[in-house]
Design a protein around this motif. Structure first.
Motif, PDB file in Angstrom:
ATOM      1  N   LYS A  57     -14.338   5.498  -7.199  1.00  0.00           N
ATOM      2  CA  LYS A  57     -13.112   6.052  -7.786  1.00  0.00           C
ATOM      3  C   LYS A  57     -12.518   7.142  -6.888  1.00  0.00           C
ATOM      4  O   LYS A  57     -11.308   7.198  -6.689  1.00  0.00           O
ATOM      5  N   HIS A  59     -12.854   7.368  -3.674  1.00  0.00           N
ATOM      6  CA  HIS A  59     -12.322   6.673  -2.510  1.00  0.00           C
ATOM      7  C   HIS A  59     -10.953   6.064  -2.823  1.00  0.00           C
ATOM      8  O   HIS A  59     -10.000   6.207  -2.036  1.00  0.00           O
ATOM      9  N   GLU A  60     -10.839   5.388  -3.967  1.00  0.00           N
ATOM     10  CA  GLU A  60      -9.570   4.769  -4.357  1.00  0.00           C
ATOM     11  C   GLU A  60      -8.462   5.797  -4.527  1.00  0.00           C
ATOM     12  O   GLU A  60      -7.338   5.603  -4.054  1.00  0.00           O
ATOM     13  N   VAL A  61      -8.774   6.894  -5.192  1.00  0.00           N
ATOM     14  CA  VAL A  61      -7.768   7.943  -5.400  1.00  0.00           C
ATOM     15  C   VAL A  61      -7.371   8.563  -4.067  1.00  0.00           C
ATOM     16  O   VAL A  61      -6.187   8.820  -3.814  1.00  0.00           O
ATOM     17  N   TRP A  63      -7.346   7.164  -1.103  1.00  0.00           N
ATOM     18  CA  TRP A  63      -6.462   6.254  -0.379  1.00  0.00           C
ATOM     19  C   TRP A  63      -5.081   6.197  -1.001  1.00  0.00           C
ATOM     20  O   TRP A  63      -4.072   6.087  -0.292  1.00  0.00           O
ATOM     21  N   LYS A  64      -4.991   6.274  -2.314  1.00  0.00           N
ATOM     22  CA  LYS A  64      -3.676   6.301  -2.957  1.00  0.00           C
ATOM     23  C   LYS A  64      -2.874   7.517  -2.494  1.00  0.00           C
ATOM     24  O   LYS A  64      -1.670   7.437  -2.245  1.00  0.00           O
ATOM     25  N   ILE A  65      -3.554   8.644  -2.373  1.00  0.00           N
ATOM     26  CA  ILE A  65      -2.883   9.865  -1.903  1.00  0.00           C
ATOM     27  C   ILE A  65      -2.422   9.694  -0.460  1.00  0.00           C
ATOM     28  O   ILE A  65      -1.283  10.008  -0.116  1.00  0.00           O
ATOM     29  N   LEU A  67      -1.852   6.914   1.246  1.00  0.00           N
ATOM     30  CA  LEU A  67      -0.767   5.932   1.365  1.00  0.00           C
ATOM     31  C   LEU A  67       0.546   6.446   0.795  1.00  0.00           C
ATOM     32  O   LEU A  67       1.615   6.112   1.301  1.00  0.00           O
ATOM     33  N   SER A  68       0.493   7.277  -0.239  1.00  0.00           N
ATOM     34  CA  SER A  68       1.727   7.809  -0.800  1.00  0.00           C
ATOM     35  C   SER A  68       2.396   8.795   0.150  1.00  0.00           C
ATOM     36  O   SER A  68       3.604   8.952   0.125  1.00  0.00           O
ATOM     37  N   LYS A  69       1.620   9.435   1.014  1.00  0.00           N
ATOM     38  CA  LYS A  69       2.180  10.379   1.986  1.00  0.00           C
ATOM     39  C   LYS A  69       2.830   9.645   3.148  1.00  0.00           C
ATOM     40  O   LYS A  69       3.673  10.184   3.825  1.00  0.00           O
ATOM     41  N   GLU A  71       4.583   6.795   2.857  1.00  0.00           N
ATOM     42  CA  GLU A  71       5.838   6.170   2.435  1.00  0.00           C
ATOM     43  C   GLU A  71       6.997   7.146   2.613  1.00  0.00           C
ATOM     44  O   GLU A  71       6.841   8.347   2.389  1.00  0.00           O
TER      45      GLU A  71
END
Length: 72
Positions: A57, A59-61, A63-65, A67-69, A71
């Motif tokens: 969890k 790790h997933e969070v 990577w979401k952070i 990847l959002s940076k 964009e």
């Protein structure tokens, strides 16, 4: 501008971390840093599967952070 305090939920256990829900475990060691005390308990056992799930969890969070940076 006012700020509203939100209830903190422990990530690994999912339970509230307020004084009403606080329970004293089997304290094996205590540290004090100024006005803060840290109690180490040995009564919360976590399985390897649970540790793996928690790390997944995180790790997933993470990577979401990241990847959002990236964009626009």
């Amino acid at each position: 501008m006012g700020v509203q305090a939100l209830e903190h939920i422990d990530v690994s256990r999912g339970d509230p971390m307020d004084k009403a829900h606080k329970n004293e475990g089997n304290v094996v060691e205590t540290y004090a840093f100024g006005n803060t005390s840290i109690k180490i308990c040995d009564d919360y056992i976590v399985t390897d599967e649970r540790v793996d799930l928690i790390l997944q969890k995180f790790h997933e969070v993470g990577w979401k952070i990241i990847l959002s940076k990236e964009e626009p």
